[in-house]
Design an enzyme around this catalytic site. Structure first.
Site, PDB file in Angstrom:
ATOM      1  N   ASP A   1     115.435  53.699  10.612  1.00  0.00           N
ATOM      2  CA  ASP A   1     116.590  52.830  10.858  1.00  0.00           C
ATOM      3  C   ASP A   1     117.125  52.414   9.491  1.00  0.00           C
ATOM      4  OD1 ASP A   1     117.364  51.121  13.700  1.00  0.00           O
ATOM      5  OD2 ASP A   1     118.247  50.388  11.822  1.00  0.00           O
TER       6      ASP A   1
ATOM      7  N   THR B   1     112.071  48.561  24.681  1.00  0.00           N
ATOM      8  CA  THR B   1     112.541  48.137  23.360  1.00  0.00           C
ATOM      9  C   THR B   1     113.336  46.833  23.514  1.00  0.00           C
ATOM     10  OG1 THR B   1     114.678  49.232  23.505  1.00  0.00           O
ATOM     11  CG2 THR B   1     112.825  50.573  22.715  1.00  0.00           C
TER      12      THR B   1
ATOM     13  N   ASP C   1     123.422  53.761  19.543  1.00  0.00           N
ATOM     14  CA  ASP C   1     124.777  53.212  19.711  1.00  0.00           C
ATOM     15  C   ASP C   1     125.661  54.263  20.390  1.00  0.00           C
ATOM     16  OD1 ASP C   1     124.127  50.833  18.375  1.00  0.00           O
ATOM     17  OD2 ASP C   1     124.410  51.788  16.428  1.00  0.00           O
TER      18      ASP C   1
ATOM     19  N   GLU D   1     111.326  58.657  15.537  1.00  0.00           N
ATOM     20  CA  GLU D   1     112.214  57.841  16.383  1.00  0.00           C
ATOM     21  C   GLU D   1     113.430  57.455  15.540  1.00  0.00           C
ATOM     22  OE1 GLU D   1     110.792  53.956  17.613  1.00  0.00           O
ATOM     23  OE2 GLU D   1     112.513  53.661  18.941  1.00  0.00           O
TER      24      GLU D   1
ATOM     25  N   TYR E   1     116.462  46.372  22.835  1.00  0.00           N
ATOM     26  CA  TYR E   1     117.754  46.599  23.498  1.00  0.00           C
ATOM     27  C   TYR E   1     117.579  46.958  24.962  1.00  0.00           C
ATOM     28  CZ  TYR E   1     120.701  45.750  19.544  1.00  0.00           C
ATOM     29  OH  TYR E   1     121.375  45.114  18.534  1.00  0.00           O
ATOM     30  N   GLU E   2     116.491  47.649  25.302  1.00  0.00           N
ATOM     31  CA  GLU E   2     116.295  47.953  26.724  1.00  0.00           C
ATOM     32  C   GLU E   2     116.150  46.647  27.515  1.00  0.00           C
ATOM     33  OE1 GLU E   2     113.394  50.897  27.893  1.00  0.00           O
ATOM     34  OE2 GLU E   2     113.639  50.369  30.000  1.00  0.00           O
TER      35      GLU E   2
ATOM     36  N   ASP F   1     121.002  53.104  28.074  1.00  0.00           N
ATOM     37  CA  ASP F   1     121.654  52.375  29.161  1.00  0.00           C
ATOM     38  C   ASP F   1     123.083  52.885  29.332  1.00  0.00           C
ATOM     39  OD1 ASP F   1     122.219  51.285  26.504  1.00  0.00           O
ATOM     40  OD2 ASP F   1     123.708  50.134  27.639  1.00  0.00           O
TER      41      ASP F   1
ATOM     42  N   LYS G   1     134.324  55.116  20.533  1.00  0.00           N
ATOM     43  CA  LYS G   1     135.557  55.675  19.940  1.00  0.00           C
ATOM     44  C   LYS G   1     135.286  56.764  18.907  1.00  0.00           C
ATOM     45  CE  LYS G   1     138.357  51.722  20.919  1.00  0.00           C
ATOM     46  NZ  LYS G   1     138.681  50.398  20.478  1.00  0.00           N
TER      47      LYS G   1
HETATM   48  C1  LIG Z   1     121.387  49.604  19.756  1.00  0.00           C
HETATM   49  S1  LIG Z   1     120.188  49.581  18.468  1.00  0.00           S
HETATM   50  C2  LIG Z   1     118.711  50.187  19.263  1.00  0.00           C
HETATM   51  C3  LIG Z   1     117.478  49.800  18.503  1.00  0.00           C
HETATM   52  C4  LIG Z   1     116.160  50.152  19.196  1.00  0.00           C
HETATM   53  N1  LIG Z   1     115.990  51.579  19.345  1.00  0.00           N
HETATM   54  C5  LIG Z   1     116.067  49.467  20.529  1.00  0.00           C
HETATM   55  O1  LIG Z   1     116.152  50.180  21.554  1.00  0.00           O
HETATM   56  O2  LIG Z   1     115.915  48.244  20.568  1.00  0.00           O
HETATM   57  C6  LIG Z   1     120.666  50.951  17.484  1.00  0.00           C
HETATM   58  C7  LIG Z   1     119.896  51.021  16.170  1.00  0.00           C
HETATM   59  O3  LIG Z   1     120.292  52.195  15.483  1.00  0.00           O
HETATM   60  C8  LIG Z   1     120.480  51.883  14.109  1.00  0.00           C
HETATM   61  N2  LIG Z   1     121.457  52.865  13.611  1.00  0.00           N
HETATM   62  C9  LIG Z   1     122.634  53.190  14.172  1.00  0.00           C
HETATM   63  N3  LIG Z   1     123.245  54.144  13.461  1.00  0.00           N
HETATM   64  C10 LIG Z   1     122.424  54.427  12.428  1.00  0.00           C
HETATM   65  C11 LIG Z   1     122.493  55.343  11.331  1.00  0.00           C
HETATM   66  N4  LIG Z   1     123.524  56.161  11.168  1.00  0.00           N
HETATM   67  N5  LIG Z   1     121.462  55.375  10.474  1.00  0.00           N
HETATM   68  C12 LIG Z   1     120.376  54.547  10.631  1.00  0.00           C
HETATM   69  N6  LIG Z   1     120.262  53.663  11.643  1.00  0.00           N
HETATM   70  C13 LIG Z   1     121.277  53.610  12.526  1.00  0.00           C
HETATM   71  C14 LIG Z   1     120.944  50.461  14.065  1.00  0.00           C
HETATM   72  O4  LIG Z   1     120.653  49.843  12.821  1.00  0.00           O
HETATM   73  C15 LIG Z   1     120.169  49.849  15.238  1.00  0.00           C
HETATM   74  O5  LIG Z   1     118.952  49.277  14.832  1.00  0.00           O
END
Ligand SMILES: C[S@@+](CC[C@H](N)C(=O)[O-])C[C@H]1O[C@@H](n2cnc3c(N)ncnc32)[C@H](O)[C@@H]1O
Length: 221
Positions: free
Chosen positions: A72, A200, A121, A47, A202-203, A155, A125
């Site tokens: 992460d 999750t 994410d 994941e 964020y969901e 989302d 941009k």
């Molecule tokens: C919007 S959060 C979603 C977290 C989780 N999957 C959830 O749904 O609650 C995006 C996650 O991706 C991680 N993340 C984003 N870009 C990353 C990267 N290049 N390397 C490691 N983690 C990254 C961030 O630290 C963050 O915890």
């Protein structure tokens, strides 16, 4: 940095199922996840951007005969999933703390069976930085087995539209829906239905704001 974050960073150092970049363990896991970390020959599901690891832990409960790795960069988020896995005595979950950009330093060719991208994410941009950009898909192709599947739950309209466009002409799109919960087939088996309903952090946030959840599943090799 707050005291709470520092104590979580310290705690994960003592967790044998959390592998951190720039450590001896981090340097030695590539090609060795099954033998060294899980001590079995079961398949591996990764994941990416796991945050607090709800999918890694939730899937591990459904599938005791598969191994799950949440990746992460944020140690304080990983701590929550890692602690949950310990409390639940799950031996088929591990976490990798690194930037996903360096994922090929941690996995050998064909070491991974499946990938989940959960609420990544959208990078409005910076399309190159999206976890479904050609840059990242090329990285995944180096570590996933032939026929390996990638799941995305999001989302974000921007990220979803981009992903469908990127994938559909180059790879095999197996399923996609712009409204996962609105379109779940009635005859879907109970386990798959439960899996889709793992929520999750964020969901939950996005759903509370009225976002509609999208899902797709594709083969990249
Ligand atoms: C919007 S959060 C979603 C977290 C989780 N999957 C959830 O749904 O609650 C995006 C996650 O991706 C991680 N993340 C984003 N870009 C990353 C990267 N290049 N390397 C490691 N983690 C990254 C961030 O630290 C963050 O915890």
């Amino acid at each position: 940095m707050g005291k709470d974050k520092i104590s979580k960073f310290e705690a994960i150092k003592g967790f044998s199922h959390v592998i951190e970049h720039a450590t001896a363990e981090g340097d030695s896991v590539k090609g060795n996840w099954r033998s060294k970390v899980f001590k079995n020959d079961n398949s591996i599901v990764l994941e990416l951007g796991c945050g607090k690891g709800e999918y890694s832990v939730g899937l591990a409960e459904f599938y005791p005969n598969k191994n799950f790795i949440g990746c992460d960069i944020k140690g304080n988020r990983i701590f929550i999933g890692a602690k949950d896995a310990l409390d639940k005595k799950l031996e088929n979950v591990a976490f990798l703390r690194t930037r996903i950009d360096y994922i090929n330093d941690f996995f050998e060719e064909n070491e991974v069976d499946e990938i989940w991208l959960t609420f990544s994410d959208p990078q409005p941009k910076k399309p190159r930085k999206r976890l479904s950009s050609p840059l990242f898909i090329d990285r995944y192709k180096k570590l996933i087995k032939p026929g390996g599947i990638v799941h995305m739950k999001t989302d974000s309209d921007i990220l979803f539209e981009y992903t469908v466009d990127e994938i559909k002409d180059k790879y095999e799109m197996l399923e996609y829906t712009w409204d996962l919960y609105g379109e779940l087939p009635e005859n879907l088996d109970a386990v798959t239905r439960e899996i889709f309903h793992i929520k999750t952090h964020y969901e939950k946030l996005f759903t509370a704001r009225g976002s509609v959840i999208k899902y797709c599943k594709f083969k990249i090799s």
